[in-house]
Design an enzyme around this catalytic site. Structure first.
Site, PDB file in Angstrom:
ATOM      1  N   TYR A 166       0.835  -1.198   0.000  1.00  0.00           N
ATOM      2  CA  TYR A 166       0.000   0.000   0.000  1.00  0.00           C
ATOM      3  C   TYR A 166       0.881   1.265   0.000  1.00  0.00           C
ATOM      4  O   TYR A 166       0.654   2.196  -0.784  1.00  0.00           O
ATOM      5  CB  TYR A 166      -0.957   0.009   1.205  1.00  0.00           C
ATOM      6  CG  TYR A 166      -1.761   1.279   1.259  1.00  0.00           C
ATOM      7  CD1 TYR A 166      -2.811   1.496   0.366  1.00  0.00           C
ATOM      8  CD2 TYR A 166      -1.446   2.296   2.163  1.00  0.00           C
ATOM      9  CE1 TYR A 166      -3.517   2.689   0.363  1.00  0.00           C
ATOM     10  CE2 TYR A 166      -2.151   3.489   2.181  1.00  0.00           C
ATOM     11  CZ  TYR A 166      -3.179   3.680   1.279  1.00  0.00           C
ATOM     12  OH  TYR A 166      -3.873   4.870   1.277  1.00  0.00           O
ATOM     13  N   ARG A 210       1.848   8.282  12.968  1.00  0.00           N
ATOM     14  CA  ARG A 210       1.488   9.511  13.703  1.00  0.00           C
ATOM     15  C   ARG A 210      -0.011   9.795  13.647  1.00  0.00           C
ATOM     16  O   ARG A 210      -0.610  10.271  14.608  1.00  0.00           O
ATOM     17  CB  ARG A 210       2.266  10.687  13.075  1.00  0.00           C
ATOM     18  CG  ARG A 210       1.987  12.047  13.701  1.00  0.00           C
ATOM     19  CD  ARG A 210       2.396  13.166  12.774  1.00  0.00           C
ATOM     20  NE  ARG A 210       1.689  13.076  11.495  1.00  0.00           N
ATOM     21  CZ  ARG A 210       2.050  13.734  10.393  1.00  0.00           C
ATOM     22  NH1 ARG A 210       3.107  14.510  10.396  1.00  0.00           N
ATOM     23  NH2 ARG A 210       1.338  13.607   9.284  1.00  0.00           N
ATOM     24  N   ARG A 223     -10.507   4.945   8.940  1.00  0.00           N
ATOM     25  CA  ARG A 223      -9.539   4.489   7.933  1.00  0.00           C
ATOM     26  C   ARG A 223      -8.443   3.748   8.669  1.00  0.00           C
ATOM     27  O   ARG A 223      -7.928   4.237   9.672  1.00  0.00           O
ATOM     28  CB  ARG A 223      -8.978   5.681   7.171  1.00  0.00           C
ATOM     29  CG  ARG A 223     -10.082   6.292   6.307  1.00  0.00           C
ATOM     30  CD  ARG A 223      -9.869   7.702   5.871  1.00  0.00           C
ATOM     31  NE  ARG A 223      -8.559   8.203   6.067  1.00  0.00           N
ATOM     32  CZ  ARG A 223      -7.800   8.694   5.090  1.00  0.00           C
ATOM     33  NH1 ARG A 223      -8.228   8.688   3.848  1.00  0.00           N
ATOM     34  NH2 ARG A 223      -6.630   9.198   5.354  1.00  0.00           N
ATOM     35  N   PHE A 283      15.667  19.412  -1.072  1.00  0.00           N
ATOM     36  CA  PHE A 283      14.266  19.069  -1.337  1.00  0.00           C
ATOM     37  C   PHE A 283      13.937  17.671  -0.794  1.00  0.00           C
ATOM     38  O   PHE A 283      12.874  17.449  -0.212  1.00  0.00           O
ATOM     39  CB  PHE A 283      14.017  19.153  -2.848  1.00  0.00           C
ATOM     40  CG  PHE A 283      12.694  18.616  -3.287  1.00  0.00           C
ATOM     41  CD1 PHE A 283      11.529  19.336  -3.047  1.00  0.00           C
ATOM     42  CD2 PHE A 283      12.603  17.387  -3.929  1.00  0.00           C
ATOM     43  CE1 PHE A 283      10.294  18.832  -3.446  1.00  0.00           C
ATOM     44  CE2 PHE A 283      11.375  16.880  -4.329  1.00  0.00           C
ATOM     45  CZ  PHE A 283      10.218  17.607  -4.077  1.00  0.00           C
TER      46      PHE A 283
HETATM   47  C1  IN0 Z   1       6.222  14.293  -1.468  1.00  0.00           C
HETATM   48  C2  IN0 Z   1       7.285  14.133  -0.412  1.00  0.00           C
HETATM   49  C3  IN0 Z   1       8.696  14.025  -0.944  1.00  0.00           C
HETATM   50  C4  IN0 Z   1       9.526  15.122  -1.014  1.00  0.00           C
HETATM   51  C5  IN0 Z   1      10.841  14.979  -1.440  1.00  0.00           C
HETATM   52  C6  IN0 Z   1      11.355  13.774  -1.833  1.00  0.00           C
HETATM   53  C7  IN0 Z   1      10.563  12.655  -1.785  1.00  0.00           C
HETATM   54  C8  IN0 Z   1      11.061  11.402  -2.183  1.00  0.00           C
HETATM   55  C9  IN0 Z   1      10.263  10.288  -2.134  1.00  0.00           C
HETATM   56  C10 IN0 Z   1       8.949  10.391  -1.747  1.00  0.00           C
HETATM   57  C11 IN0 Z   1       8.429  11.607  -1.349  1.00  0.00           C
HETATM   58  C12 IN0 Z   1       9.207  12.756  -1.355  1.00  0.00           C
HETATM   59  O1  IN0 Z   1       7.251  15.116   0.605  1.00  0.00           O
HETATM   60  C13 IN0 Z   1       6.016  15.598   1.069  1.00  0.00           C
HETATM   61  C14 IN0 Z   1       6.233  16.452   2.304  1.00  0.00           C
HETATM   62  C15 IN0 Z   1       4.987  17.233   2.718  1.00  0.00           C
HETATM   63  O2  IN0 Z   1       4.052  17.358   1.977  1.00  0.00           O
HETATM   64  N1  IN0 Z   1       4.957  17.761   3.931  1.00  0.00           N
HETATM   65  C16 IN0 Z   1       3.823  18.471   4.510  1.00  0.00           C
HETATM   66  C17 IN0 Z   1       3.767  18.195   5.965  1.00  0.00           C
HETATM   67  C18 IN0 Z   1       2.793  17.125   6.322  1.00  0.00           C
HETATM   68  O3  IN0 Z   1       2.867  16.694   7.474  1.00  0.00           O
HETATM   69  O4  IN0 Z   1       1.950  16.777   5.505  1.00  0.00           O
HETATM   70  C19 IN0 Z   1       3.968  19.974   4.408  1.00  0.00           C
HETATM   71  O5  IN0 Z   1       2.966  20.644   4.611  1.00  0.00           O
HETATM   72  O6  IN0 Z   1       5.046  20.486   4.159  1.00  0.00           O
HETATM   73  C20 IN0 Z   1       5.025  14.481   1.314  1.00  0.00           C
HETATM   74  O7  IN0 Z   1       4.671  14.225   2.461  1.00  0.00           O
HETATM   75  N2  IN0 Z   1       4.519  13.793   0.231  1.00  0.00           N
HETATM   76  C21 IN0 Z   1       4.879  14.071  -1.102  1.00  0.00           C
HETATM   77  C22 IN0 Z   1       3.887  14.169  -2.069  1.00  0.00           C
HETATM   78  C23 IN0 Z   1       4.197  14.515  -3.374  1.00  0.00           C
HETATM   79  C24 IN0 Z   1       5.525  14.779  -3.706  1.00  0.00           C
HETATM   80 CL1  IN0 Z   1       5.896  15.260  -5.309  1.00  0.00          CL
HETATM   81  C25 IN0 Z   1       6.540  14.681  -2.746  1.00  0.00           C
HETATM   82  C26 IN0 Z   1       3.433  12.805   0.466  1.00  0.00           C
HETATM   83  C27 IN0 Z   1       3.843  11.301   0.552  1.00  0.00           C
HETATM   84  C28 IN0 Z   1       2.577  10.476   0.687  1.00  0.00           C
HETATM   85  C29 IN0 Z   1       4.719  11.030   1.765  1.00  0.00           C
HETATM   86  C30 IN0 Z   1       4.590  10.861  -0.695  1.00  0.00           C
END
Ligand code: IN0
Length: 344
Positions: A166, A210, A223, A283
């Site tokens: 998942y 969390r 969920r 990043f």
């Molecule tokens: C992310 C990821 C992310 C960033 C950088 C490199 C990555 C490499 C592999 C996978 C994911 C990567 O980062 C974000 C971070 C984020 O959204 N933080 C929130 C805080 C929060 O608690 O939600 C904020 O407001 O700053 C992330 O969580 N995800 C994400 C989604 C799309 C992209 Cl392009 C990058 C979500 C997830 C589900 C963990 C992949």
């Protein structure tokens, strides 16, 4: 340390610096309406992350911004419990076709996510302006993720393997897609899929651990993402972990969840240590350091079952300001692992 730091301490100083940077970026509104929408949406849905995206070069930044919003839209469809399964499944499976059709539209979600869905044509206009290498990466990941989400609509997370599967669909694939975008931008070698996958798995497992209480209390229906194979050693029903009389078992179960997630940290360090571009490293590294800090905060912490356990905003701000090189990443990983070790 600056004047603010001397008077108020390092976290307050970091917060002030970040506020200034965020304010400056918000005032730099792109000229085109669709790009202005895309970046303002990004700011609304992901506070600190939006700041880090903005530091990438313009080409890659646009691709990541669109990728992020397309994935958020897919998530919004997956999350909306009011959509009947027979409507939802084909939308998820066909999403990678829809992104090429500027007129495609499906209203769902609430608040900011509803705005994203209602004005999705702006995101599609932006997508269609990206280079073909970026478009193809986004299309392929959207196809694989949509299919995976559809599979899990009718399937529960039973085993630890299901949990990994998942998390692969909803986050590992994001890592694989981002690696392809970094490569398409000519900034990085193409990373092995298994390491890119681990980057996403680590972030997502921290979120799932969390957010136990928020997910279990979800209305109209809980969920459940914690794997039965883990929680069934402690309670008969996942929701029983939130009741005070089960506190001891709940914390043991929580600690097992954290321990499971920590498996991925070695791959994550390996992935990050191979990055060449400093903006790409920042990043990638900032969410990773925040995730490990969150695990350190959650470990042995019964409050995960009582309310939201959130990092102090000042600590978040310090991580953003102070993660600037691989050496900073090692330092932060060492510090938060030591904190974890003391709790163990
Ligand atoms: C992310 C990821 C992310 C960033 C950088 C490199 C990555 C490499 C592999 C996978 C994911 C990567 O980062 C974000 C971070 C984020 O959204 N933080 C929130 C805080 C929060 O608690 O939600 C904020 O407001 O700053 C992330 O969580 N995800 C994400 C989604 C799309 C992209 Cl392009 C990058 C979500 C997830 C589900 C963990 C992949």
């Amino acid at each position: 340390m600056g004047v603010v730091g001397a008077v108020l301490g390092p976290e307050a100083e970091a917060l002030v610096r970040l506020r200034v940077a965020a304010g400056r970026l918000r005032r730099e509104v792109p000229a085109d309406e669709h790009w202005a929408f895309a970046y303002s949406m990004l700011h609304r849905v992901s506070r600190s992350f939006a700041l880090v995206i903005q530091q990438l070069g313009p080409d890659l930044r646009n691709a990541v911004c669109v990728f992020y919003l397309v994935l958020r839209a897919l998530d919004t469809v997956e999350d909306d419990t009011s959509i009947p399964t027979e409507v939802k499944v084909p939308i998820l499976q066909e999403f990678h076709h829809h992104i090429y059709n500027r007129d495609w539209h499906f209203s769902c979600g609430t608040k900011d996510y509803k705005i994203l869905m209602d004005k999705f044509h702006y995101v599609l206009t932006a997508f269609l302006e990206l280079g073909s290498g970026y478009q193809e990466a986004i299309e392929e990941i959207t196809r694989r993720m949509g299919a995976g989400m559809a599979k899990f609509i009718c399937k529960e997370v039973e085993t630890v393997d299901d949990y990994d599967e998942y998390c692969h669909y909803v986050a590992g694939l994001v890592g694989i897609g981002l690696s392809r975008l970094f490569h398409a931008a000519g900034l990085e070698d193409l990373a092995p899929e298994s390491l890119s996958n681990s980057m996403g798995l680590f972030l997502q497992k921290v979120n799932i651990t969390r957010d136990y209480l928020e997910d279990i209390n979800e209305i109209p229906k809980s969920r459940m993402f914690w794997p039965r194979e883990i929680w069934s050693k402690y309670v008969d029903k996942l929701e029983d972990l939130k009741y005070e009389e089960n506190s001891v078992k709940a914390v043991k179960c929580l600690n097992e969840m954290v321990t499971n997630g920590l498996i991925h940290t070695e791959d994550c360090l390996r992935y990050m240590s191979a990055l060449k571009d400093i903006a790409v490293l920042r990043f990638c590294a900032i969410p990773q350091v925040m995730a490990l800090a969150t695990y350190a905060l959650c470990y042995n912490n019964v409050n995960v079952f009582r309310g939201v356990v959130k990092m102090r905003r000042g600590l978040t701000a310090r991580i953003i300001n102070e993660t600037n090189s691989m050496s900073d990443v090692y330092t932060a990983f060492y510090e938060f692992s030591s904190l974890l070790e003391r709790k163990v």
